[in-house]
Motif scaffolding. Structure first.
Motif, short mmCIF file in Angstrom:
data_model
loop_
_atom_site.label_atom_id
_atom_site.label_comp_id
_atom_site.label_asym_id
_atom_site.label_seq_id
_atom_site.Cartn_x
_atom_site.Cartn_y
_atom_site.Cartn_z
N TYR A 209 0.82 -1.21 0.00
CA TYR A 209 0.00 0.00 0.00
C TYR A 209 0.86 1.27 0.00
CZ TYR A 209 0.02 0.87 5.17
OH TYR A 209 0.35 1.15 6.47
N VAL A 210 2.08 1.20 0.53
CA VAL A 210 2.97 2.35 0.44
C VAL A 210 3.41 2.57 -1.01
CG1 VAL A 210 5.27 3.21 1.06
CG2 VAL A 210 3.77 2.26 2.82
N LEU A 211 3.83 1.50 -1.67
CA LEU A 211 4.24 1.61 -3.07
C LEU A 211 3.09 2.04 -3.97
CD1 LEU A 211 6.60 -1.45 -3.68
CD2 LEU A 211 7.15 0.94 -4.11
N GLU A 212 1.95 1.39 -3.81
CA GLU A 212 0.82 1.72 -4.66
C GLU A 212 0.31 3.12 -4.38
OE1 GLU A 212 -2.05 1.42 -7.61
OE2 GLU A 212 -0.14 0.43 -7.23
N GLY A 213 0.35 3.54 -3.12
CA GLY A 213 -0.06 4.91 -2.80
C GLY A 213 0.85 5.92 -3.48
N SER A 214 2.15 5.66 -3.45
CA SER A 214 3.07 6.61 -4.08
C SER A 214 2.89 6.65 -5.59
CB SER A 214 4.51 6.25 -3.73
OG SER A 214 4.96 5.11 -4.43
N ARG A 215 2.56 5.48 -6.19
CA ARG A 215 2.37 5.43 -7.64
C ARG A 215 1.04 6.03 -8.07
NH1 ARG A 215 -0.41 3.50 -11.41
NH2 ARG A 215 -1.80 2.49 -9.92
N ALA A 216 -0.05 5.53 -7.47
CA ALA A 216 -1.38 5.96 -7.91
C ALA A 216 -1.65 7.43 -7.59
CB ALA A 216 -2.44 5.08 -7.24
N PHE A 217 -1.11 7.90 -6.46
CA PHE A 217 -1.35 9.28 -6.06
C PHE A 217 -0.28 10.24 -6.60
CE2 PHE A 217 -3.11 7.10 -2.04
CZ PHE A 217 -4.28 6.75 -2.69
N GLY A 218 0.79 9.67 -7.17
CA GLY A 218 1.86 10.51 -7.70
C GLY A 218 2.54 11.34 -6.64
N VAL A 219 2.89 10.71 -5.51
CA VAL A 219 3.44 11.43 -4.37
C VAL A 219 4.67 10.71 -3.82
CG1 VAL A 219 1.17 12.31 -3.69
CG2 VAL A 219 2.01 10.17 -2.69
N THR A 220 5.32 11.36 -2.87
CA THR A 220 6.27 10.69 -1.99
C THR A 220 5.50 10.24 -0.76
OG1 THR A 220 8.21 11.92 -2.75
CG2 THR A 220 8.27 11.03 -0.50
N TYR A 221 5.66 8.99 -0.40
CA TYR A 221 4.88 8.42 0.71
C TYR A 221 5.86 8.01 1.82
CZ TYR A 221 0.74 6.18 2.74
OH TYR A 221 -0.33 5.86 3.55
N VAL A 222 5.63 8.51 3.04
CA VAL A 222 6.52 8.26 4.17
C VAL A 222 5.73 7.57 5.27
CG1 VAL A 222 8.11 9.28 5.85
CG2 VAL A 222 7.82 10.35 3.59
N TYR A 223 6.17 6.36 5.60
CA TYR A 223 5.48 5.52 6.60
C TYR A 223 6.40 5.30 7.80
CZ TYR A 223 3.76 1.20 8.76
OH TYR A 223 3.33 0.25 9.66
N ALA A 224 5.90 5.60 9.01
CA ALA A 224 6.68 5.42 10.24
C ALA A 224 5.84 4.69 11.27
CB ALA A 224 7.13 6.77 10.78
N ASN A 225 6.35 3.58 11.76
CA ASN A 225 5.61 2.73 12.70
C ASN A 225 6.23 2.81 14.09
OD1 ASN A 225 3.66 0.90 13.53
ND2 ASN A 225 4.74 -0.89 12.76
N LEU A 226 5.43 2.46 15.09
CA LEU A 226 5.97 2.29 16.44
C LEU A 226 6.89 1.07 16.47
CD1 LEU A 226 2.94 2.93 18.84
CD2 LEU A 226 4.94 4.38 18.48
N LEU A 227 7.67 0.99 17.56
CA LEU A 227 8.67 -0.07 17.68
C LEU A 227 8.60 -0.70 19.06
CD1 LEU A 227 11.28 -1.58 16.76
CD2 LEU A 227 12.57 0.39 17.62
N GLY A 228 8.65 -2.02 19.11
CA GLY A 228 8.81 -2.73 20.38
C GLY A 228 7.52 -3.13 21.05
N ASN A 229 7.69 -3.73 22.23
CA ASN A 229 6.55 -4.10 23.08
C ASN A 229 6.20 -2.87 23.90
OD1 ASN A 229 6.09 -5.90 26.12
ND2 ASN A 229 4.58 -5.62 24.52
#
Length: 552
Positions: A209-229
């Motif tokens: 969904y990050v790749l497809e979002g950047s392609r279909a929307f013609g944007v740079t897409y930046v995804y940042a997730n939480l880490l750890g327990n």
């Protein structure tokens, strides 16, 4: 228009952070350190995870006025540190007697506004609708607090001529994702601050969904997730992804022991803008509503062209990827639970079987992986609450300090299981105790026989006699755990729980259950893998043959 001409190459970053719910000082420190590091690296736009200021797992504490107020105060403390950089920060925002999951955008030390999450995660382990309300599309309100007014809701930002929008975690997982509307407004960058829990195979979905979002929307897409327990049973893998124009520009490492980590990429805004222009199907929204766009001047740091070279960790490319993921996810979960609960170690009651052996090995892997990644000095600093770690000069010595195992025999125990338990404890370096609990079992049986007025036999009372052997072992394990200020680890797996074979207060006894979500078939396959090869960069444990040779 002048900003459009000046800004072409821009360094963006996804910052993963290991947060703890309501650890205001700890969370703020990690956020501030990541902002400072991003500024030093010349980052112009930094995306930090969902609810990074308060922690995602606050649960019903979200509904406490004090929590919401403190989150706002921490935002006010952190914002001045964002001088010279654009940063997204996650926190809960109350508005008209409802609570919203929001991402605040701060530029040059000033809060510009807050984008609100439109789709809430309410399935699986997520329960967001209990605390938050979904923000409706195309609605913009004004938040008034502390003498200031800020736009709130379905907003996007034009900062220094660069248009920035948000998909907050679940927003990107739905069919009608907000990125489509943002693309029509000519957005250059979509930020996705997330709190997406680890599950087998989930990273592949995120990348799609990050790749497809950047392609279909013609944007740079930046995804940042939480880490750890972060807290409780959830483990976040901390994946960071940056894609531009349908190509992956950067992939951050997952399941690390870091407090925070940055993943950066230099993107060409002209390239994504012209990609939209080339699409005959792209029809921009020419009737913008002024209240949707939040404008602010900003001068981005200069960036030099960098070739995109997304690299995965070696273990991500391994053939036994599922086994690698499981190892690292549970090791990280154990590490964080140990330090956040301020426990001094773990206790495992070894039966000589597969389940308890796997739990003991996972503790040892926690030590080896964290030692390998963090180094002995940093590891001791992270576990500074545990006494006696300074003497440990190698992982086995640290395991001996952190892990105590017990083998508790009855008259029905076999020499094979006793030797298997010894072999596992010795191989991982645990402090091992052997107890004879037959007198306790016999005492309970005799008490009940006298009370019932009849003899108990294996012919008529098989299940009850099996269970009392399992249950009589729990008090000693709990006692050792209490004496060592340690966490008792339960050893029951998902298959046993599903068919009712697990013994309540027996193998389910413990404060933490590392293999509760794993089936027996996978567990035995994992043990075989650990016996012959093991995780990338670590030695196998051939002594596990004493366990895997026994019947399931």
């Amino acid at each position: 228009m002048i900003y459009f001409l000046l800004v072409r190459l821009l360094k963006v970053a996804a910052g993963v952070v290991n947060t703890t719910p309501l650890d205001w000082r700890g969370n703020a420190a990690a956020v501030l350190e990541s902002i400072a590091a991003a500024r030093e690296q010349g980052v112009g736009v930094l995306c930090l995870p969902e609810m990074c200021l308060c922690g995602y797992g606050c649960e019903d504490a979200f509904l406490s006025p004090g929590v919401v107020q403190t989150a706002w105060e921490v935002l006010a403390e952190v914002a001045p540190a964002c001088e010279g950089i654009v940063v997204s920060l996650g926190l809960p925002i109350p508005f008209r007697n409802a609570l919203y999951n929001c991402a605040a955008l701060v530029a040059d030390g000033r809060l510009l506004g807050l984008a609100a999450k439109k789709f809430l995660a309410g399935d699986g382990i997520h329960y967001e609708p209990r605390w938050f309300k979904p923000w409706p599309r195309e609605v913009v309100a004004e938040l008034e607090r502390d003498g200031g007014t800020w736009p709130l809701g379905d907003v996007y930002f034009e900062v220094g001529g660069v248009r920035i929008g948000f998909e907050i975690c679940e927003d990107a997982w739905v069919a009608a994702r907000p990125g489509g509307a943002l693309a029509l407004k000519g957005v250059d960058i979509i930020l996705n601050p997330s709190a997406s829990h680890f599950a087998f195979g989930k990273q592949e979905v995120r990348e799609r969904y990050v790749l497809e979002g950047s392609r279909a929307f013609g944007v740079t897409y930046v995804y940042a997730n939480l880490l750890g327990n972060e807290a409780g049973r959830v483990i976040y893998d901390g994946g960071a992804l940056i894609a531009t124009g349908g190509k992956m520009a950067a992939i951050g490492p997952r399941l690390t022991f870091d407090r925070w980590r940055l993943t950066t990429a230099v993107v060409d805004l002209d390239l994504t803008r012209m990609q939209q222009a080339r699409l005959s199907s792209f029809q921009p929204d020419l009737e913008e509503r002024p209240e949707e766009r939040v404008e602010a001047p900003f001068r981005y740091p200069a960036s030099a062209l960098e070739l995109a070279a997304p690299r995965r960790q070696a273990w991500e490319l391994a053939e036994q990827h599922r086994e690698e993921e499981f190892t690292r996810a549970v090791a990280l979960g154990l590490f964080d639970y140990l330090r956040k609960s301020r426990s001094h170690g773990f206790v495992v009651s070894l039966s000589g079987g597969a389940d308890s052996a796997a739990v003991a090995v996972l503790v040892a892997l926690m030590v080896e992986l964290s030692w390998q990644e963090q180094g002995p000095e940093e590891l001791r600093a992270r576990l500074a609450h545990v006494p006696g770690l300074d003497e440990a000069t190698a992982p086995p010595q640290l395991v001996e300090r952190l892990l105590t195992t017990l083998y508790q025999a009855t008259r029905n125990s076999t020499q094979a299981t006793r030797e298997a338990a010894r072999a596992v404890a010795s191989a991982v370096g645990a402090r091992h105790l052997e107890l004879d609990v037959e007198p306790l079992v016999s005492g309970y049986v005799q008490l009940i026989e006298e009370a019932l007025g009849r003899r108990l036999s294996w012919q008529s009372d098989d299940v009850a006699l099996q269970n009392i052997q399992a249950r009589v072992r729990a008090p000693a394990a709990w006692l050792v755990a209490n004496l060592r200020n340690a966490l008792l680890l339960a050893t029951s797996n998902r298959s046993e729980a599903a068919v009712g074979y697990a013994t309540m207060d027996g193998d389910t006894a413990g404060g933490l259950s590392p293999i509760a979500g794993i089936d027996k078939a996978f567990l035995r396959r994992w043990l075989g893998w650990m016996e012959t090869s093991g995780p990338t960069g670590l030695r196998p444990v051939p002594e596990l043959s004493a366990v895997t040779a026994l019947p399931p």
